[in-house]
Design an enzyme around this catalytic site. Sequence first.
Site, PDB file in Angstrom:
ATOM      1  N   PHE A  16       0.816  -1.215   0.000  1.00 51.74           N
ATOM      2  CA  PHE A  16       0.000   0.000   0.000  1.00 51.74           C
ATOM      3  C   PHE A  16       0.850   1.266   0.000  1.00 51.74           C
ATOM      4  O   PHE A  16       0.365   2.337  -0.313  1.00 51.74           O
ATOM      5  CB  PHE A  16      -0.908   0.033   1.235  1.00 51.74           C
ATOM      6  CG  PHE A  16      -2.188  -0.749   1.094  1.00 51.74           C
ATOM      7  CD1 PHE A  16      -2.896  -0.770  -0.094  1.00 51.74           C
ATOM      8  CD2 PHE A  16      -2.695  -1.447   2.179  1.00 51.74           C
ATOM      9  CE1 PHE A  16      -4.084  -1.472  -0.208  1.00 51.74           C
ATOM     10  CE2 PHE A  16      -3.889  -2.154   2.079  1.00 51.74           C
ATOM     11  CZ  PHE A  16      -4.579  -2.166   0.885  1.00 51.74           C
ATOM     12  N   HIS A 135      10.293 -13.678   0.788  1.00 56.32           N
ATOM     13  CA  HIS A 135      10.778 -13.236  -0.522  1.00 56.32           C
ATOM     14  C   HIS A 135      11.982 -14.115  -0.827  1.00 56.32           C
ATOM     15  O   HIS A 135      13.057 -13.919  -0.275  1.00 56.32           O
ATOM     16  CB  HIS A 135      11.174 -11.757  -0.502  1.00 56.32           C
ATOM     17  CG  HIS A 135      11.666 -11.257  -1.827  1.00 56.32           C
ATOM     18  ND1 HIS A 135      11.033 -10.243  -2.512  1.00 56.32           N
ATOM     19  CD2 HIS A 135      12.719 -11.624  -2.607  1.00 56.32           C
ATOM     20  CE1 HIS A 135      11.677 -10.021  -3.658  1.00 56.32           C
ATOM     21  NE2 HIS A 135      12.708 -10.850  -3.723  1.00 56.32           N
ATOM     22  N   ASP A 246       1.017  -8.754  -5.371  1.00 60.49           N
ATOM     23  CA  ASP A 246       2.257  -7.986  -5.208  1.00 60.49           C
ATOM     24  C   ASP A 246       2.104  -6.615  -5.851  1.00 60.49           C
ATOM     25  O   ASP A 246       3.075  -6.034  -6.345  1.00 60.49           O
ATOM     26  CB  ASP A 246       3.465  -8.731  -5.782  1.00 60.49           C
ATOM     27  CG  ASP A 246       4.802  -8.153  -5.308  1.00 60.49           C
ATOM     28  OD1 ASP A 246       4.817  -7.429  -4.288  1.00 60.49           O
ATOM     29  OD2 ASP A 246       5.831  -8.416  -5.958  1.00 60.49           O
TER      30      ASP A 246
END
Length: 345
Positions: A16, A135, A246
């Site tokens: 965001f 990740h 993503d």
Amino acid sequence: MTQITLTTPDDWHLHFRDGDMLGETVPATARLFQRAIVMPNLVPPVTTAAMALAYRDRILAARPQGSNFEPLMTLFLTNNTSAQDIIDAKAAGVVAGKLYPAGATTNSDAAVKALDELFPIFEVMAQQGMLLLVHGEVTESHIDIFDREKMFIDRYLSRIVEAIPSLKVVFEHITTKEAAEFVAEASANVAATITPQHLLLNRNDLLVGGVRPHNFCLPVLKRNIHQHALQAAVATGSSKFFLGTDSAPHEKHRKESACGCAGCYSAWSALELYAQVFDNLGALDKLEGFASLHGADFYGLPRNSGTVTLVKQEWTVPEEIILPNGNPIVPFFAGQKVNWKVKTA
């Protein structure tokens, strides 16, 4: 099929950002998604329960009027993360800890430099019922960028999963055949998210006929054999794979520069693009599981009760969106036609 109704979906991985950007990003996601896993790679990163709660409040303040969208918060893991940090975060409602190898992506310089030191923290996370989001790339400069995901599996992820089998792990935004195979063959406590861009595109779409900065993301797009492996994985309907866009906004001038930022801002078209992929694969019947069911089940959260309807109707993604600060952002798939559209009342 010209219409499909799904249980309201969730986005299990997005960015965001913060500040003015929330005025754009939160409504864009809240238009369709009931919940979203919010990445913690702010400046400074979200490393404590208090920071996560404060960030959550800023997101809630940016929701459109009448929206009941729910942000699900995460903790940014570092080599200084303590067991107490995990316990406090879990008590505050934080659902997951995010493992970034230092330097792997935007604002990750403060992240993990000595991964083996975190195994005791992973143990605490398993005990607390907090998920580990990964990740999955190594970051040493001598390792080719197209090989970094596979190297991470071999060097780290396989060991984490083996050492702490009770820890729920989400291998985020997988991009390779090896990652899809690893997840499919791992225990029921290992799952993965897949982005729209890694299903729709391969590295030709980044590099042929000119550099396409708005298709540049991390992990970088790979060969078409990997794209096809991801498509095959979602077409099986396996509950191990679920939606994580993503979606990662950067202002236009930060993408179109001599050293452009990584990230595709897909919030305005993601569900529609996933529908296009599943339709092309002849697997529209598998879309609801991927978008709406598998993620909630893996996280141990209730499935949503509402519905979203998509109709087969062509529309064009806008060329630009103007942010609250007046600067433009170029959305993913800008100017291109999409075959599915959300039906509005």
